[in-house]
Write an enzyme that holds these catalytic residues in place. Sequence first.
Site, PDB file in Angstrom:
ATOM      1  N   PHE A 128     -56.814  -0.756   8.086  1.00 31.94           N
ATOM      2  CA  PHE A 128     -56.484  -1.316   6.779  1.00 31.94           C
ATOM      3  C   PHE A 128     -57.428  -0.722   5.747  1.00 31.94           C
ATOM      4  O   PHE A 128     -58.643  -0.948   5.813  1.00 31.94           O
ATOM      5  CB  PHE A 128     -56.624  -2.836   6.848  1.00 31.94           C
ATOM      6  CG  PHE A 128     -56.208  -3.582   5.621  1.00 31.94           C
ATOM      7  CD1 PHE A 128     -54.876  -3.875   5.390  1.00 31.94           C
ATOM      8  CD2 PHE A 128     -57.153  -4.019   4.709  1.00 31.94           C
ATOM      9  CE1 PHE A 128     -54.491  -4.596   4.267  1.00 31.94           C
ATOM     10  CE2 PHE A 128     -56.776  -4.737   3.580  1.00 31.94           C
ATOM     11  CZ  PHE A 128     -55.438  -5.025   3.365  1.00 31.94           C
ATOM     12  N   SER A 131     -61.037  -1.318   0.825  1.00 29.93           N
ATOM     13  CA  SER A 131     -62.376  -1.209   0.238  1.00 29.93           C
ATOM     14  C   SER A 131     -62.691   0.206  -0.225  1.00 29.93           C
ATOM     15  O   SER A 131     -62.338   1.189   0.443  1.00 29.93           O
ATOM     16  CB  SER A 131     -63.435  -1.653   1.247  1.00 29.93           C
ATOM     17  OG  SER A 131     -63.269  -3.005   1.594  1.00 29.93           O
ATOM     18  N   TRP A 161     -66.010   1.617   4.586  1.00 25.88           N
ATOM     19  CA  TRP A 161     -66.159   0.434   5.449  1.00 25.88           C
ATOM     20  C   TRP A 161     -64.845   0.119   6.164  1.00 25.88           C
ATOM     21  O   TRP A 161     -64.482  -1.045   6.335  1.00 25.88           O
ATOM     22  CB  TRP A 161     -66.628  -0.788   4.659  1.00 25.88           C
ATOM     23  CG  TRP A 161     -67.879  -0.557   3.861  1.00 25.88           C
ATOM     24  CD1 TRP A 161     -67.996  -0.588   2.499  1.00 25.88           C
ATOM     25  CD2 TRP A 161     -69.183  -0.240   4.371  1.00 25.88           C
ATOM     26  NE1 TRP A 161     -69.286  -0.303   2.137  1.00 25.88           N
ATOM     27  CE2 TRP A 161     -70.036  -0.092   3.257  1.00 25.88           C
ATOM     28  CE3 TRP A 161     -69.715  -0.068   5.654  1.00 25.88           C
ATOM     29  CZ2 TRP A 161     -71.388   0.227   3.383  1.00 25.88           C
ATOM     30  CZ3 TRP A 161     -71.047   0.243   5.789  1.00 25.88           C
ATOM     31  CH2 TRP A 161     -71.873   0.392   4.660  1.00 25.88           C
ATOM     32  N   ILE A 162     -64.149   1.160   6.587  1.00 30.84           N
ATOM     33  CA  ILE A 162     -62.845   0.975   7.201  1.00 30.84           C
ATOM     34  C   ILE A 162     -63.005   0.753   8.703  1.00 30.84           C
ATOM     35  O   ILE A 162     -63.363   1.664   9.456  1.00 30.84           O
ATOM     36  CB  ILE A 162     -61.930   2.187   6.941  1.00 30.84           C
ATOM     37  CG1 ILE A 162     -61.825   2.442   5.428  1.00 30.84           C
ATOM     38  CG2 ILE A 162     -60.566   1.955   7.570  1.00 30.84           C
ATOM     39  CD1 ILE A 162     -61.359   1.256   4.619  1.00 30.84           C
ATOM     40  N   ARG A 244     -58.220 -12.773   7.057  1.00 31.68           N
ATOM     41  CA  ARG A 244     -59.229 -13.818   6.866  1.00 31.68           C
ATOM     42  C   ARG A 244     -59.127 -14.875   7.968  1.00 31.68           C
ATOM     43  O   ARG A 244     -60.129 -15.404   8.451  1.00 31.68           O
ATOM     44  CB  ARG A 244     -59.031 -14.438   5.483  1.00 31.68           C
ATOM     45  CG  ARG A 244     -60.182 -15.266   4.980  1.00 31.68           C
ATOM     46  CD  ARG A 244     -59.964 -15.615   3.506  1.00 31.68           C
ATOM     47  NE  ARG A 244     -60.002 -14.423   2.672  1.00 31.68           N
ATOM     48  CZ  ARG A 244     -59.008 -14.002   1.908  1.00 31.68           C
ATOM     49  NH1 ARG A 244     -57.876 -14.697   1.853  1.00 31.68           N
ATOM     50  NH2 ARG A 244     -59.126 -12.910   1.186  1.00 31.68           N
ATOM     51  N   ARG A 269     -84.800 -21.638  31.522  1.00 31.73           N
ATOM     52  CA  ARG A 269     -86.144 -21.400  30.977  1.00 31.73           C
ATOM     53  C   ARG A 269     -86.958 -22.689  30.965  1.00 31.73           C
ATOM     54  O   ARG A 269     -86.452 -23.737  30.558  1.00 31.73           O
ATOM     55  CB  ARG A 269     -86.021 -20.860  29.554  1.00 31.73           C
ATOM     56  CG  ARG A 269     -87.328 -20.401  28.938  1.00 31.73           C
ATOM     57  CD  ARG A 269     -87.764 -19.063  29.476  1.00 31.73           C
ATOM     58  NE  ARG A 269     -88.891 -18.544  28.734  1.00 31.73           N
ATOM     59  CZ  ARG A 269     -89.455 -17.362  28.956  1.00 31.73           C
ATOM     60  NH1 ARG A 269     -88.962 -16.577  29.906  1.00 31.73           N
ATOM     61  NH2 ARG A 269     -90.491 -16.948  28.244  1.00 31.73           N
ATOM     62  N   GLY A 341     -86.528 -17.209  21.498  1.00 29.49           N
ATOM     63  CA  GLY A 341     -87.853 -16.674  21.209  1.00 29.49           C
ATOM     64  C   GLY A 341     -87.851 -15.155  21.186  1.00 29.49           C
ATOM     65  O   GLY A 341     -86.907 -14.520  20.697  1.00 29.49           O
ATOM     66  N   GLU A 365     -63.723  -9.847   4.394  1.00 29.82           N
ATOM     67  CA  GLU A 365     -62.532 -10.641   4.067  1.00 29.82           C
ATOM     68  C   GLU A 365     -62.839 -11.747   3.050  1.00 29.82           C
ATOM     69  O   GLU A 365     -62.347 -12.869   3.142  1.00 29.82           O
ATOM     70  CB  GLU A 365     -61.916 -11.250   5.335  1.00 29.82           C
ATOM     71  CG  GLU A 365     -61.526 -10.250   6.397  1.00 29.82           C
ATOM     72  CD  GLU A 365     -60.538  -9.203   5.898  1.00 29.82           C
ATOM     73  OE1 GLU A 365     -59.843  -9.477   4.903  1.00 29.82           O
ATOM     74  OE2 GLU A 365     -60.469  -8.120   6.490  1.00 29.82           O
ATOM     75  N   GLY A 366     -63.656 -11.412   2.072  1.00 28.64           N
ATOM     76  CA  GLY A 366     -64.038 -12.367   1.038  1.00 28.64           C
ATOM     77  C   GLY A 366     -65.415 -12.923   1.314  1.00 28.64           C
ATOM     78  O   GLY A 366     -65.611 -13.674   2.263  1.00 28.64           O
TER      79      GLY A 366
END
Length: 385
Positions: A128, A131, A161-162, A244, A269, A341, A365-366
């Site tokens: 998609f 951007s 940013w695909i 979204r 632990r 930790g 997505e927002g």
Amino acid sequence: MTLTSPPVLAPESCVVHDRGSARGFVDAHITPYANDFEREGRLPEELLERIGAAGLWAPFLPREVGGGGLDLVTLGHIHEEVGRGCSSVRSLLTVHTMVAWALQRWGSPAQRAQWTSALCSGAVLGAFCLSEPEAGSDATGIQTTAVETGGGWVLNGVKTWITNGQRADLFLVFARTADSIGAFLVPRSTPGVEVRAIPEILGTRGSMLGKVSFRDVRLGPDALLGPSGFTAGMMLTGTLDLGRYSVAAGSVGIVQACLEACATYTTRRTVGGTALRNLQLIQAKVTDMVTDVRAARLLVGEAGRLKDAGEASTIMATWVAKYFASTAAAKHSSEAVQIHGANGCGPDYPVARLYRDAKVMEIIEGSNEVQRITIAGAAYREMNL
């Protein structure tokens, strides 16, 4: 990277069709290797093929076109389970889902005949492309252009940013036309398409992010998806809503993974001869995880039910679900690292990866800031104020 083959499953059990089968698939094929995917910065082809064999690429599409015919509530369950295992894998499912849904909803018969079956099987993977370097995901600031010619379109611009940009075979590209914003189906093999990898990102490191450039890319008239001039108001809104929704479900998965990791770690632990799980501060943190993951799951489920019912209110329900779930993922992944930790800062436990991935969920997505403005604005409108 080679995955160790699990026991052979009966053919009818291979296809994922609900939360239980999704969890089984994720536990066998994704969770044990998620840290490896992150270190490699990509997903192995073997896994992509297994996802296709499991029917995970487009299970919401009708059976007659190769999908699983699943409702969107079930899709949310599946994407939550995948997000529990690895957000990079879920991210690929998200963008592929957006492309496949848009094609099924708005594509012409010829476009669907060409692409739908291949998208369902995974023979073709989608990405998609919204951007941009300057505009981000602000559709009003898109600078990529599509100029109509006598024989089609000429596409110029850069998308960044695909998700799955490095691997995708088909790009759904949003570009500014003479009078609106159009969505175009662009095969990766088209001359003028160039992809550069984006390495060393904060989170979802296996999602194969890319920067995609389009230089005088010539497209036929059939590249335009849907009627010209309506994309921004209808297709873009609906497609982003579905993305979204997937991110919201994946964020629930991150919180669930944090809960499971912390419950296991604090049981094994000890400090001063006492298991960490017996300390009240640890119990308080685990309680908050349990509460928030259930609340987030309910919000995502409500958004999914509204989608299946065709209710317009699903848009705002999805905004709320994504805001709550991504905020919870960021909060509890931070707590998960704290509980572990120094071990939580290293590569031997999943919580450092969950922490990095959760931060990304607050942005994609927002962003949470945009969501706050949107949700508050809707509240005032509902009260006629």
